[in-house]
Structure formats: structure tokens, C-alpha cells
Design a protein around this motif. Sequence first.
Motif, PDB file in Angstrom:
ATOM      1  N   LEU A  25      -2.630   4.832   9.625  1.00 35.77           N
ATOM      2  CA  LEU A  25      -2.677   5.948   9.223  1.00 35.77           C
ATOM      3  C   LEU A  25      -3.686   6.334   7.899  1.00 35.77           C
ATOM      4  O   LEU A  25      -3.476   5.573   7.026  1.00 35.77           O
TER       5      LEU A  25
ATOM      6  N   PRO B  40      -5.725   8.912   5.613  1.00 37.71           N
ATOM      7  CA  PRO B  40      -5.748  10.098   5.304  1.00 37.71           C
ATOM      8  C   PRO B  40      -7.394  10.541   5.153  1.00 37.71           C
ATOM      9  O   PRO B  40      -8.225   9.874   4.813  1.00 37.71           O
TER      10      PRO B  40
ATOM     11  N   ALA C  26      -5.187  10.993  10.019  1.00 41.94           N
ATOM     12  CA  ALA C  26      -4.065  11.423   9.744  1.00 41.94           C
ATOM     13  C   ALA C  26      -3.492  12.464  10.652  1.00 41.94           C
ATOM     14  O   ALA C  26      -2.339  12.782  10.941  1.00 41.94           O
ATOM     15  N   THR C  27      -4.363  13.462  10.965  1.00 43.76           N
ATOM     16  CA  THR C  27      -4.152  14.717  11.748  1.00 43.76           C
ATOM     17  C   THR C  27      -4.523  14.453  13.371  1.00 43.76           C
ATOM     18  O   THR C  27      -4.279  15.518  14.202  1.00 43.76           O
TER      19      THR C  27
ATOM     20  N   PRO D  17       1.003   2.748   7.310  1.00 42.84           N
ATOM     21  CA  PRO D  17       0.144   3.476   6.432  1.00 42.84           C
ATOM     22  C   PRO D  17      -1.194   2.686   5.711  1.00 42.84           C
ATOM     23  O   PRO D  17      -0.807   1.503   5.788  1.00 42.84           O
TER      24      PRO D  17
ATOM     25  N   PRO E 173      -1.814   7.117   2.378  1.00 46.47           N
ATOM     26  CA  PRO E 173      -0.865   8.601   3.177  1.00 46.47           C
ATOM     27  C   PRO E 173       0.487   8.699   2.105  1.00 46.47           C
ATOM     28  O   PRO E 173       1.115   7.594   1.726  1.00 46.47           O
TER      29      PRO E 173
ATOM     30  N   GLU F 215       2.342  13.187   4.534  1.00 46.27           N
ATOM     31  CA  GLU F 215       1.444  12.668   5.345  1.00 46.27           C
ATOM     32  C   GLU F 215       2.135  11.953   6.695  1.00 46.27           C
ATOM     33  O   GLU F 215       2.055  12.167   7.869  1.00 46.27           O
TER      34      GLU F 215
ATOM     35  N   ALA G 243       2.873  12.588  10.473  1.00 40.88           N
ATOM     36  CA  ALA G 243       2.457  11.543  11.526  1.00 40.88           C
ATOM     37  C   ALA G 243       3.428  11.160  12.541  1.00 40.88           C
ATOM     38  O   ALA G 243       3.326  11.119  13.810  1.00 40.88           O
TER      39      ALA G 243
END
Length: 307
Positions: free
Chosen positions: A213, A215, A219-220, A241, A254, A258, A262
Motif C-alpha cells: 500500500l 500512499p 492507496a485508492t 504498508p 500509510p 488509509e 484499503a
Amino acid sequence: MDDNIQKKACCPDNKHKSKLCLGRFAEVEKHPCFSNSAHDKCGRLHIPSSPSCNIQCRFCRRDFNREEIRPGVSRGLVAPEKAVELVRRALIVCPEITVVGIAGPGDTLATDHALRTFEAIHHIWPKLINCMSTNGLNLPGKAERLAAAGVRTLTVTVNAVDPEIQKKIIAGIVYEGQHIKGREAAEILIARQLAGIKEASATGLIVKVNTVLIPGVNATHVGEIAAAVAKAGAQLMNIIPLLPQADFSTLPPPNAMELEAAFAAASAEIDVFRHCKRCRADAVGIPGGRDFGDVLYEQREDTFSHG
Ligand code: CLF
Ligand code: SF4
């Protein structure tokens, strides 16, 4: 094993459970990274047998040392010919070991070291679960050989299924002898990861996807990754992370919000594993418990060569 995983694995519409599928999932009840009930009871031996990689992730920094606890790090390399003696000693030092995993320090399918290691181990311990972790670039066409080598569980690291995002995460790939960069590299990697997951799942392997993950980068995008890999046949997802290092050393890891966002996005599509310990490539023992790597890897010079 979470019953949902069994149901989804057997039939996506949850209407039946076939004997084949139940047998397949009963096996991983003893896998600390695939079963929520086994994560603090069963152990894994990581054999650092894969020396090199065929892609370059911008967050990756492979290293040889004794101190850091993170993927990509080991004390050195173990040759396939030395693996049987290593497993024999590991089962004495830590009888809870049910899984032999190969997760680096490079990619397990960039060379055949991991496959030869698994073949040697499976010949002697057919009931041990062999577990491979790969970036997936070389996965298509390998499922039958993996299954024959006792690989029951497979992890594919998929950090994006959108090439515009993936091209920000990898500096390039080496594919069919060519160095390829940019969107073309990202497209090839994604296509081969999804094809490899599909083939492995159809062959009977249980597939987990690891996603780092990052950022501001992916992340999205986690829900889309989860949907795509679940459609391809993956059963489980593990969100890791970012550890800021290498090209991504200035990015933040993250934050809790966040991470939770996720997890929520992924959980809508696939079962999520939440006990990952970001293991070294030579970790030995129950994840999160005592690590026996010093006992195993530092007392027998003849089984070990610093890489
Ligand atoms: Fe090793 Fe990975 Fe197999 Fe587990 S680790 S190859 S699936 S036996 Fe587990 Fe460690 Fe997290 Fe990996 S806690 S880093 S998910
Ligand atoms: Fe590093 Fe693994 Fe990426 Fe290769 S696939 S660059 S070993 S993180």
C-alpha cells in the motif's frame, strides 16, 4: 480456515462445497499466512534460495544482513542442494513448522533455484506445505510444475491492475531477454500476473495476493486490484504498508485511516489476511514469535553461502 474462504473457493456463488475443494482447503488449515486460526500456532521456514529478480520495484532494496526485519533481506543464499539438510534441522529446532516458503531475496521464478529446492523437499516431506511468493512475471506456464513440486499455496504480489499506476511503481522489467520500461512494462506485468493467477488457481493452488500500500500511488486503487485478482481466482489478499526506501524513500508510510480504507475496499471483493509480519527471506519459526534464523543459519557454515 475462515469458512468464507472455503465457500468462495469452492464456488463463487456459495451454493455448494465439493469434496475436492474441501480437501484442498483442509490442507492450509495449518498455514500461518492463509488460516486465521493458524497464524500464531504454525511455523514457516523461509529458505532464501532465489538470488535475482526480473523486475525492479521502486520500493525494493534487497540486502544481506542479520538485523532488518522486512522482505528482501536475508543472511545469505542457500543452494537447492543444501535445502534438505536445512529442513531436517529446522524441523528439530522448531517442530511447529508446517510450511516451507521461498520468498526471495530475489524473485522465485526469475531463476529455477526455488523450483529445484521445492522438488527436493517434496520428495522427502510430501506433507509439508510448500509455499511460493513471486512477482508473477514468469508465472504463466509454471502451475503444473509447481503443483508437482508440492507447492500448495502461492502468493503473487500485485500492486496495481491499471498500467498508468503500475508504471509508477516499477522502474522496469526484464522479459524475454529485453529490458522494458514505462507503460509497456506495466501492461506485460499485469497481464502475466492475472494469467498466472488464473492458471495456478485452475490447477488447484490456493492463491493469495500481496499488495504493497503506497500512499499517493495505489492507496485508492486497492478495491480494483482486489476485484481483478478475485476474478482471476485468488482467494485471499494481504495488504502490506509501504516501508519507505529506495526510490520511494521520501514517501510516507500509510496512516491508520488509509490502511483501514484499503482493508475495507479489499474486503468487499475478497477475504483479507491481517496478520502479516513482513518477514525476512530467511525467517524461521511462528510468524511474530521467536525467530530461529540465528540457530539455523549461523551455526552451519557448510549449508550457507553469503551472497
Ligand atoms: Fe512465507 Fe509468504 Fe508463504 Fe507465508 S510469509 S512465502 S505466504 S510462508 Fe506470511 Fe510473512 Fe506476511 Fe509473507 S507473515 S511476509 S504473508
Ligand atoms: Fe524486489 Fe520482489 Fe520487486 Fe523483485 S519483485 S524488485 S525482489 S520487491
